[in-house]
Scaffold this active site. Structure first.
Site, mmCIF file in Angstrom:
data_model
loop_
_atom_site.group_PDB
_atom_site.id
_atom_site.type_symbol
_atom_site.label_atom_id
_atom_site.label_comp_id
_atom_site.label_asym_id
_atom_site.label_seq_id
_atom_site.Cartn_x
_atom_site.Cartn_y
_atom_site.Cartn_z
ATOM 1 N N GLU A 50 0.819 -1.219 0.000
ATOM 2 C CA GLU A 50 0.000 0.000 0.000
ATOM 3 C C GLU A 50 0.848 1.262 0.000
ATOM 4 O OE1 GLU A 50 -0.578 -2.586 1.930
ATOM 5 O OE2 GLU A 50 -2.665 -3.203 1.670
ATOM 6 N N GLN A 113 -8.888 -6.013 12.124
ATOM 7 C CA GLN A 113 -8.410 -5.049 11.129
ATOM 8 C C GLN A 113 -9.043 -3.667 11.271
ATOM 9 O OE1 GLN A 113 -8.415 -6.999 7.215
ATOM 10 N NE2 GLN A 113 -6.346 -7.715 7.713
ATOM 11 N N LYS A 162 -17.549 -0.740 5.870
ATOM 12 C CA LYS A 162 -18.061 -1.726 4.925
ATOM 13 C C LYS A 162 -19.569 -1.591 4.720
ATOM 14 C CE LYS A 162 -18.075 -6.487 3.573
ATOM 15 N NZ LYS A 162 -17.451 -7.792 3.669
ATOM 16 N N MET A 471 24.222 9.203 1.999
ATOM 17 C CA MET A 471 24.087 10.535 2.588
ATOM 18 C C MET A 471 24.405 10.504 4.083
ATOM 19 S SD MET A 471 23.654 13.618 2.051
ATOM 20 C CE MET A 471 22.654 14.261 0.713
HETATM 21 C C1 LIG Z 1 12.367 5.982 5.056
HETATM 22 C C2 LIG Z 1 13.640 6.635 5.426
HETATM 23 N N1 LIG Z 1 14.451 6.075 6.336
HETATM 24 C C3 LIG Z 1 15.629 6.662 6.657
HETATM 25 C C4 LIG Z 1 16.005 7.843 6.085
HETATM 26 C C5 LIG Z 1 17.318 8.523 6.482
HETATM 27 N N2 LIG Z 1 18.214 8.552 5.322
HETATM 28 C C6 LIG Z 1 18.361 9.660 4.564
HETATM 29 S S1 LIG Z 1 19.368 9.427 3.283
HETATM 30 C C7 LIG Z 1 19.678 7.840 3.711
HETATM 31 C C8 LIG Z 1 20.576 6.988 2.888
HETATM 32 C C9 LIG Z 1 20.011 6.637 1.571
HETATM 33 O O1 LIG Z 1 20.807 5.622 1.002
HETATM 34 P P1 LIG Z 1 20.740 5.296 -0.531
HETATM 35 O O2 LIG Z 1 19.336 5.072 -0.940
HETATM 36 O O3 LIG Z 1 21.692 4.219 -0.844
HETATM 37 O O4 LIG Z 1 21.154 6.663 -1.187
HETATM 38 P P2 LIG Z 1 22.600 7.368 -1.289
HETATM 39 O O5 LIG Z 1 22.623 8.443 -0.260
HETATM 40 O O6 LIG Z 1 23.623 6.317 -1.038
HETATM 41 O O7 LIG Z 1 22.617 7.899 -2.664
HETATM 42 C C10 LIG Z 1 18.987 7.514 4.880
HETATM 43 C C11 LIG Z 1 19.054 6.211 5.575
HETATM 44 C C12 LIG Z 1 15.112 8.408 5.149
HETATM 45 N N3 LIG Z 1 15.346 9.574 4.550
HETATM 46 N N4 LIG Z 1 13.950 7.780 4.826
#
Ligand SMILES: Cc1ncc(C[n+]2csc(CCOP(=O)(O)OP(=O)(O)O)c2C)c(N)n1
Ligand SMILES: [Mg+2]
Lengths: 561, 168
Positions: A50, A113, A162, A471
């Site tokens: 979802e 649910q 429902k 990041m």
């Molecule tokens: C749902 C979610 N969980 C955690 C984060 C924190 N967060 C921000 S950037 C990041 C890393 C993202 O990794 P990746 O998709 O490999 O991208 P990259 O920065 O390596 O390009 C995280 C864990 C987030 N933004 N969203």
């Protein structure tokens, strides 16, 4: 009118709203509705989660400006949409989320649910409804679409027990929505617009700070373009604003903010007049507020009065739709040239353009984005995930038109991009839709590969595979002594095999010279999704960067390795 | 600074929780919130007392008005207005203390609404400072229980009394 069930009435109402496609997953309390869908010609797209349905509806909405619709069951189906609803709320995306609910008599008894979805979504939606009587249904659906799509758009949740879907009624659909307590202001106040025009004429170093509101407003980009050319104004855009002014044009300074361009951030820091349009002074944009455009007078045009003077005090506030207001403003502006100011800006631009160091034998992620831009002639719809991939997609793809970039700016939702790309591809079947992804984010909604394969969607996914939650790793590198706590993604799927396992195509590039070939090959595939695995420099950083707590003019310009 | 804000809302289920939710989600503090019906059965009115500078009041008002079910927001404190709060107070009332208690009740124009061998219940209506003063006086007797309604308020002038902050 003849008697119909709530389910039939719902489908009539969706048709009346011009809904072309609905994303979702069925469940116990939704059986009656899905039986009607089976009999109707409504296009229903079964996603595999979802959250995917909610983001797909969001992607559809961002790509078109129309209201996206998603339909899910009660309890877990409904709670799975939460991230999608919050994402849409933060980025002002028009969406109607219809959730099933247990029968009205047992609401509140912790029935199977059951989840209090109106309670849960109260602070992350623009509005929500619990429909308790089938007689209300036509009015509620009409109001939901109206509220979602008007003013500052946003998601509206309609919770449908429902028994309401099975109850019968001969009620009619309203022709007009009447809401005495909701009347958005579309036209800016003429006196304020006049003051703004005077301030613009008097300014020596004006800058436009354009945000997502310009993209959302139907005439926003057109009127902004006229104003920019007429008054010779530089335009800095937020992440959400990218594409509202052509990024390849000379007067575009690119993105401002934490990872904005040197020239945009310097221009904003030095300006004497900041013209904010459809933007909200987000902390990722302003950096330290005390140092933000500290010599400037502020004009702020926004349809949401609550956005004005929320974070900074505004000298000339104008509540109104961006396009309408800029249109009126344009009538008052006189043509002029700002040669001296442009000279300074162009100096900044030449001094520190966006760039990166090439490295022999290693793919730089920025190169991948540049190549995608080149090979799609800057015309693709780009979705992004969140992290470094998102920032590189913002910096190195030059968006030329509004609604070209679909990205979770406000909430920063990893897992957004891929399902959003699916929604966008349904909206624009002939467009090239590419999700620029990270290896972390892509694992958050990978199940939607099945949805894309089922519908033969030619979506391209470009994974900038750095084997890290990049990041977060970058912040650990810069501010936590390289202690890489929980950011390694060394254990990862074989992306090529994974794509193939779903029935899609998998491609891989390991060397810089492979990049154009892999992208070109992907662009030729028209009948299924393609996943491109770009093995990139693992510890590449995103620059420039305004460090947390810093002012925009205190950027760190490049990474030292 | 203390502000008294009148909020007219659609009389629908969920409205109170939307408003309460807004205050907690955005970190605004309220002293009191009272809600009740009005001359129009479809409209409820909330009286909200809160503290904050102009910037906070501006944000509160705008955010309230952004709620779909909010019809009108008025800052009553900008003009002359009447407020009333009601308190019911059960105090110890040994027979030796009763005369003195009665005296205080009379001075404050309060009423004794119930009486038992060891305690009395006093009802007092008035603005906040009057009620605070009364409570202070009663402390020495020993307050067993105290309930207050919170402030309701109305502008002295009809029509456009108060400063309309949002809505029309
Ligand atoms: C749902 C979610 N969980 C955690 C984060 C924190 N967060 C921000 S950037 C990041 C890393 C993202 O990794 P990746 O998709 O490999 O991208 P990259 O920065 O390596 O390009 C995280 C864990 C987030 N933004 N969203
Ligand atoms: Mg990564």
């Amino acid at each position: 009118m003849k008697k119909r069930t709530g389910a039939e009435i719902l489908l009539e109402a969706l048709k009346k709203q011009g809904v072309e496609v609905v994303f979702g997953i069925p469940g116990g309390v939704m059986l009656h509705i899905f039986d009607e869908i089976y009999k109707s010609d409504l296009k229903f797209v079964l996603t595999r989660h979802e959250q995917g349905a909610a983001h797909a509806a969001d992607g559809y909405a961002r790509a078109t400006g129309k209201v996206g619709v998603c339909l899910v069951t009660s309890g877990p189906g409904a709670t799975n949409t939460i991230t999608g609803i919050a994402t849409a709320q933060m980025d002002s995306v028009p969406m109607v989320v219809i959730t099933g609910q247990v029968v009205t008599q047992i609401i509140g008894t912790d029935a199977f649910q059951e989840a209090d979805i109106t309670g849960i979504t109260r602070s992350i939606s623009k509005h929500n409804y619990l429909v308790k009587d089938v007689e209300e249904l036509p009015r509620v659906i009409a109001e939901a679409f109206h509220i979602a799509g008007s003013g500052r758009p946003g998601p509206v949740v309609v919770d449908l027990p429902k028994d309401v879907t099975t109850a019968q009624s001969d009620c009619c659909h309203p022709e007009k929505v009447k809401l005495r307590s909701y009347r958005p202001t579309y036209h800016g106040h003429p006196r304020q617009i006049k003051r703004a025009a005077e301030a613009i004429a008097a300014a020596k170093r004006p800058v436009i700070y354009a945000g997502g509101g310009v993209v959302i407003s139907p005439r926003g980009a057109t009127e902004l373009g006229k104003m920019v050319r007429k008054a010779d104004l530089p335009v800095a855009m937020t992440l959400m604003g990218l594409g509202c002014y052509d990024g390849t044009e000379r007067r575009s300074l690119g993105m401002l903010g934490m990872h904005g361009t040197y020239c945009a951030n310097m221009a904003v820091s030095a300006c004497d007049l900041l013209i904010a349009v459809g933007a909200r002074f987000d902390d990722r944009v302003t950096g330290d507020l005390n140092k933000f455009a500290s010599h400037a007078k502020f004009i702020h045009i926004d349809i949401d009065p609550a956005a004005i003077s929320k974070n900074v005090k505004i000298d000339i506030p104008i509540v109104g739709d961006a396009g309408n207001t800029l249109g009126e403003l344009n009538k008052l502006l006189k043509g002029r040239k700002l040669a001296k100011w442009w000279q300074q800006i162009d100096n900044w631009r030449r001094k520190h353009p966006l760039g990166y160091k090439k490295q022999r034998g290693v793919i730089k992620p920025q190169q991948v984005v540049e190549e995608i831009d080149r090979l799609t002639k800057g015309q693709a719809i780009i979705a992004t995930e969140v992290g470094q991939n998102q920032m590189w997609a913002a910096q190195f793809y030059l968006y030329q038109k509004p609604r070209q970039l679909l990205t979770s700016g406000g909430l920063g939702t990893m897992g957004y991009g891929f399902p959003a790309a699916i929604g966008a591809q349904f909206a624009r079947p002939r467009a090239t839709v590419i999700n620029i992804a990270g290896d972390g984010s892509m694992q958050m909604n990978i199940q939607e590969m099945a949805t894309a394969v089922e519908h033969k969607l030619p979506i391209k996914v470009a994974i900038l595979n750095n084997n890290y939650l990049g990041m977060v790793r970058q912040w650990q590198e810069m501010f936590y002594g390289k202690r890489y706590s929980a950011t390694s993604l060394a254990v990862a799927p074989d992306w090529v095999k994974l794509a193939e396992a779903y029935g899609g195509v998998g491609l891989r590039a390991k060397k810089p010279e492979d990049v154009p070939r892999v992208i070109s090959e992907a662009l030729r595939i028209k009948d299924r999704p393609v996943l491109m695995d770009f093995i990139v420099a693992p510890e590449e950083g995103v620059y420039p960067m305004v460090p947390p707590g810093g002012g925009l003019n205190e950027m760190i310009l490049g990474g030292k390795k | 600074m203390k502000h008294t804000i009148a909020v007219q809302v659609e009389n629908k289920s969920g409205v109170l929780s939307r408003v309460a939710n807004l205050f907690s989600a955005r970190g605004f503090n309220i002293d009191s919130l009272v809600v009740g019906e009005t001359e129009d059965a479809a409209v409820s009115r909330m009286t909200i007392v809160l503290r904050g500078d102009d910037k906070v009041i501006e944000q509160v008002t705008k955010q309230l008005n952004k709620l779909i079910d909010v019809i009108k927001v008025t800052d009553l404190s900008s003009e002359s207005f009447i407020t009333r709060d009601l308190a019911l107070i059960r105090v110890n009332a040994a027979s030796s203390a009763r005369a003195r208690l009665l005296e205080i009740v009379q001075i404050f124009r309060a009423r004794i609404v119930d009486i038992s061998s060891k305690s009395v219940i006093i009802e007092i209506t008035g603005n906040e400072s009057k009620i605070e003063a009364m409570i202070d006086m009663l402390r020495s007797f020993g307050i067993q229980e105290l309930v207050r309604t919170g402030e309701v308020a109305i502008a002295r002038r009809g029509g456009n009394g108060g400063r309309l902050l949002a809505g029309r």
